[in-house]
Design an enzyme around this catalytic site. Structure first.
Site, PDB file in Angstrom:
ATOM      1  N   GLY A  70       0.823  -1.209   0.000  1.00  0.00           N
ATOM      2  CA  GLY A  70       0.000   0.000   0.000  1.00  0.00           C
ATOM      3  C   GLY A  70       0.856   1.258   0.000  1.00  0.00           C
ATOM      4  O   GLY A  70       0.521   2.260  -0.640  1.00  0.00           O
ATOM      5  N   THR A  71       1.965   1.196   0.700  1.00  0.00           N
ATOM      6  CA  THR A  71       2.856   2.360   0.782  1.00  0.00           C
ATOM      7  C   THR A  71       3.353   2.746  -0.615  1.00  0.00           C
ATOM      8  O   THR A  71       3.386   3.929  -0.970  1.00  0.00           O
ATOM      9  CB  THR A  71       4.053   2.033   1.711  1.00  0.00           C
ATOM     10  OG1 THR A  71       3.513   1.730   3.005  1.00  0.00           O
ATOM     11  CG2 THR A  71       5.021   3.185   1.805  1.00  0.00           C
ATOM     12  N   ASN A 151      -7.375   4.321   9.513  1.00  0.00           N
ATOM     13  CA  ASN A 151      -6.780   3.112  10.097  1.00  0.00           C
ATOM     14  C   ASN A 151      -6.724   3.138  11.616  1.00  0.00           C
ATOM     15  O   ASN A 151      -6.548   2.105  12.245  1.00  0.00           O
ATOM     16  CB  ASN A 151      -5.373   2.877   9.527  1.00  0.00           C
ATOM     17  CG  ASN A 151      -4.463   4.063   9.684  1.00  0.00           C
ATOM     18  OD1 ASN A 151      -4.813   5.185   9.333  1.00  0.00           O
ATOM     19  ND2 ASN A 151      -3.299   3.847  10.246  1.00  0.00           N
ATOM     20  N   GLN A 181      -7.722   0.279   4.188  1.00  0.00           N
ATOM     21  CA  GLN A 181      -8.543  -0.249   5.289  1.00  0.00           C
ATOM     22  C   GLN A 181     -10.016  -0.378   4.896  1.00  0.00           C
ATOM     23  O   GLN A 181     -10.829  -0.825   5.705  1.00  0.00           O
ATOM     24  CB  GLN A 181      -8.437   0.649   6.531  1.00  0.00           C
ATOM     25  CG  GLN A 181      -7.044   0.724   7.134  1.00  0.00           C
ATOM     26  CD  GLN A 181      -6.610  -0.555   7.846  1.00  0.00           C
ATOM     27  OE1 GLN A 181      -7.370  -1.484   8.040  1.00  0.00           O
ATOM     28  NE2 GLN A 181      -5.341  -0.596   8.242  1.00  0.00           N
ATOM     29  N   GLY A 202      -2.645  -6.008  -0.100  1.00  0.00           N
ATOM     30  CA  GLY A 202      -3.109  -7.391   0.042  1.00  0.00           C
ATOM     31  C   GLY A 202      -3.213  -7.882   1.478  1.00  0.00           C
ATOM     32  O   GLY A 202      -4.159  -8.594   1.834  1.00  0.00           O
ATOM     33  N   HIS A 203      -2.237  -7.492   2.313  1.00  0.00           N
ATOM     34  CA  HIS A 203      -2.164  -8.152   3.624  1.00  0.00           C
ATOM     35  C   HIS A 203      -3.253  -7.726   4.605  1.00  0.00           C
ATOM     36  O   HIS A 203      -3.359  -8.298   5.692  1.00  0.00           O
ATOM     37  CB  HIS A 203      -0.761  -8.028   4.231  1.00  0.00           C
ATOM     38  CG  HIS A 203      -0.371  -6.675   4.727  1.00  0.00           C
ATOM     39  ND1 HIS A 203      -0.319  -6.378   6.062  1.00  0.00           N
ATOM     40  CD2 HIS A 203       0.006  -5.560   4.074  1.00  0.00           C
ATOM     41  CE1 HIS A 203       0.096  -5.116   6.198  1.00  0.00           C
ATOM     42  NE2 HIS A 203       0.291  -4.605   5.012  1.00  0.00           N
ATOM     43  N   CYS A 324       2.021   1.249  12.276  1.00  0.00           N
ATOM     44  CA  CYS A 324       3.033   1.815  11.382  1.00  0.00           C
ATOM     45  C   CYS A 324       3.856   2.905  12.030  1.00  0.00           C
ATOM     46  O   CYS A 324       4.680   3.529  11.394  1.00  0.00           O
ATOM     47  CB  CYS A 324       2.368   2.384  10.141  1.00  0.00           C
ATOM     48  SG  CYS A 324       1.309   1.195   9.362  1.00  0.00           S
TER      49      CYS A 324
HETATM   50  N1  PLP Z   1      -2.622   3.014   4.226  1.00  0.00           N
HETATM   51  C1  PLP Z   1      -3.317   2.620   5.289  1.00  0.00           C
HETATM   52  C2  PLP Z   1      -4.599   3.296   5.620  1.00  0.00           C
HETATM   53  C3  PLP Z   1      -2.850   1.583   6.097  1.00  0.00           C
HETATM   54  O1  PLP Z   1      -3.535   1.212   7.178  1.00  0.00           O
HETATM   55  C4  PLP Z   1      -1.630   0.958   5.754  1.00  0.00           C
HETATM   56  C5  PLP Z   1      -1.061  -0.103   6.613  1.00  0.00           C
HETATM   57  O2  PLP Z   1      -1.250  -0.123   7.793  1.00  0.00           O
HETATM   58  C6  PLP Z   1      -0.941   1.404   4.623  1.00  0.00           C
HETATM   59  C7  PLP Z   1      -1.470   2.427   3.876  1.00  0.00           C
HETATM   60  C8  PLP Z   1       0.343   0.808   4.207  1.00  0.00           C
HETATM   61  O3  PLP Z   1       0.150  -0.442   3.603  1.00  0.00           O
HETATM   62  P1  PLP Z   1       1.359  -1.460   3.465  1.00  0.00           P
HETATM   63  O4  PLP Z   1       1.625  -2.008   4.827  1.00  0.00           O
HETATM   64  O5  PLP Z   1       0.857  -2.493   2.501  1.00  0.00           O
HETATM   65  O6  PLP Z   1       2.497  -0.684   2.915  1.00  0.00           O
END
Ligand code: PLP
Length: 379
Positions: A70-71, A151, A181, A202-203, A324
Site C-alpha cells: 500500500g505504501t 486506520n 482499510q 493485500g495483507h 506503522c
Molecule cells: N494506508 C493505510 C490506511 C494503512 O492502514 C496501511 C497499513 O497499515 C498502509 C497504507 C500501508 O500499507 P502497506 O503495509 O501495505 O504498505
C-alpha cells in the site's frame, strides 16, 4: 490461548490465498514475462489474480497495476499524480489524519518540489466532510488525497460525495483515495466511487504481505514511479510477484464472496463490545467509528502500554494505535484534538471475518479486569 485482535495491522493468510501462492511457487514459477509455455502459464495465473482483484473492486483489469504494498501505491499516486497534474497548479488538498505513507510523501512534495499542501482538520471521528474539502478547494488544486477508512479510528469518509462535488467545480483535479482499510470491509466500488486513483494492499484482506495494487482510472496516463523492464504495461517495472498476486486474487475473491455477511457480523461484534465495555469499564471512551472492523477505545488515566501488557498476559493482541508508527503520540488522535490522557490511554481493537464472539467476550472480560486490577491515575 491466543486471541488476535490486530487485524488492521495485518490479517492471517486465508487458505485460498495460501493455496494459490503454493501453486504459483511450485508449479507456475516461471517469469510471467517469458514467452515460453511455462512463462505463459505463470502469466495466466497472474492475470487471473488481476481479474479477481478487479472484480472485487468493480473495475476493469486494465485499470489495476500490482505494487509491492500500500505504501508504494500511495507514493506512486501522490508523486506522479501531483507532477502529472502540476500544469493545473501546485496545490494539494489532504488531511491531518492520513496514513504516514501519505503524510510523509506530501511533506516531501512540499519541501522538495514546491507544492503547497493544505492539511484539513478531521471531524471529531477522524473523517473529512465534503464541505471541508470544498471550502479549501482552489482553482490550482491539482490533487486531493483522502483515505476512505481511517486506520486508527475506523471513521469512513464519503469519497463518492467528495469526488462529485470536487469534479463539479474543478474537473481537472485528480482525486486519490487510500482504500487500504476500506477494501472488502465497507462497500467500495471503483465506478460508483469515481476516484481517479485508489490504493489497495493485500495483507489487510488475508493475502500475504508484500503485494498491493493501484487502480488508475482508464484514460489517466499516470507516469510510472518505478522504471526499468517495462512490466505492467510500462507502468510499474519489476518482475511481478506471481505467487503474491495469485494469492491476492484468491483472497479478494474469497473476501468478496462473503463480504456482506462478514461486514454485518463484524459490525455486530463491534457493537456488542461497545455495549459491554461501556457498561462494565467505568470511564471508557470510544473514539470515532464507522467501519465494522475497527474499534478505537480509550481508558483515560491508564496508559495504553500497560493495558496492552495486561491483555498480552491473557494471550490477547491489540494495538496502541497504528502499527506503522514507532513510539510517540498518535498523529491521528492528536489531530482529533483529544486530551492527552485520552490519547495516552487509547488502544485499537481490530477484527477480521475470523474473529469470534468468544474472543470478543474474552477481550471485554480482560479489559474490565485490567481496569479493576491495575492502578491508574484515576480511581
Ligand atoms: N494506508 C493505510 C490506511 C494503512 O492502514 C496501511 C497499513 O497499515 C498502509 C497504507 C500501508 O500499507 P502497506 O503495509 O501495505 O504498505
Amino acid at each position: 490461548m491466543s486471541i488476535y485482535l490486530d487485524n488492521a495491522a495485518t490479517t492471517r493468510v486465508c487458505p485460498e490465498a495460501a493455496e494459490a501462492a503454493m501453486e504459483a511457487m511450485t508449479l507456475s514459477y516461471a517469469n510471467p514475462n517469458s514467452p515460453h509455455a511455462m512463462g505463459r502459464a505463470a502469466k495466466a495465473l497472474m492475470e487471473r489474480g488481476r481479474e479477481r482483484v478487479a472484480k472485487a473492486l468493480g473495475c476493469d483489469k486494465g485499470e489495476l497495476y500490482f505494487t509491492s504494498c500500500g505504501t508504494e501505491g500511495d507514493n506512486w499516486a501522490l508523486r506522479r499524480g501531483a507532477e502529472y497534474n502540476a500544469r493545473h497548479g501546485r496545490h494539494i488538498l489532504s488531511s491531518e489524519a492520513e496514513h504516514p505513507a501519505v503524510i510523509r510523501t506530501l511533506d516531501e512534495l512540499e519541501k522538495r518540489q514546491g507544492f503547497t499542501v493544505t492539511r484539513l482538520k478531521p471531524a471529531p471521528d477522524g473523517s473529512v466532510t465534503p464541505d471541508a474539502v470544498l471550502d479549501a478547494l482552489r482553482e490550482d488544486t491539482c490533487l486531493v488525497s483522502l483515505m476512505t477508512v481511517n486506520n486508527e479510528t475506523g471513521a469512513v469518509t464519503d469519497i463518492a460525495a467528495i469526488v462529485r462535488e470536487v469534479k463539479a467545480r474543478n474537473p481537472h483535479t485528480l482525486i486519490h483515495t487510500d482504500a487500504v482499510q476500506a477494501f472488502l470491509k465497507v462497500p467500495l466500488n471503483a465506478r460508483s466511487l469515481g476516484a481517479d486513483l485508489i490504493t489497495l494492499s493485500g495483507h489487510k484482506i488475508h493475502a500475504p504481505k508484500g503485494v498491493g495494487a493501484l487502480y488508475v482510472r482508464r484514460g489517466l496516463n499516470l507516469p510510472p514511479l518505478l522504471t526499468g523492464g517495462g512490466q505492467e504495461e510500462g507502468k510499474r517495472s519489476g518482475t511481478q510477484a506471481v505467487e503474491l498476486i495469485a494469492a491476492f486474487g484468491a483472497a479478494a475473491e474469497a473476501g468478496a464472496r462473503s463480504f456482506r455477511e462478514d461486514a454485518a457480523r463484524m459490525a455486530a461484534l463491534r457493537e456488542h463490545a461497545v455495549e459491554r465495555l461501556t457498561a462494565e469499564v467505568p470511564g471508557l471512551l470510544t473514539i470515532g467509528g464507522g467501519a465494522p472492523q475497527i474499534l478505537s477505545i480509550s481508558l483515560p488515566g491508564w496508559r495504553s502500554e500497560v493495558l496492552m501488557n495486561y491483555l498480552e498476559s491473557k494471550g490477547i493482541s491489540v494495538a496502541k494505535s497504528s502499527a506503522c508508527k514507532k513510539g510517540g503520540r498518535s498523529q491521528v488522535l492528536t489531530a482529533l484534538k483529544l486530551p492527552a490522557p485520552v490519547i495516552d490511554g487509547a488502544i485499537r481493537v481490530s477484527l477480521s471475518r475470523e474473529t469470534t464472539a468468544a474472543e470478543i467476550d474474552a477481550f471485554c472480560d480482560a479489559l474490565a479486569e485490567a481496569r479493576r486490577t491495575i492502578r491508574g491515575s484515576v480511581r
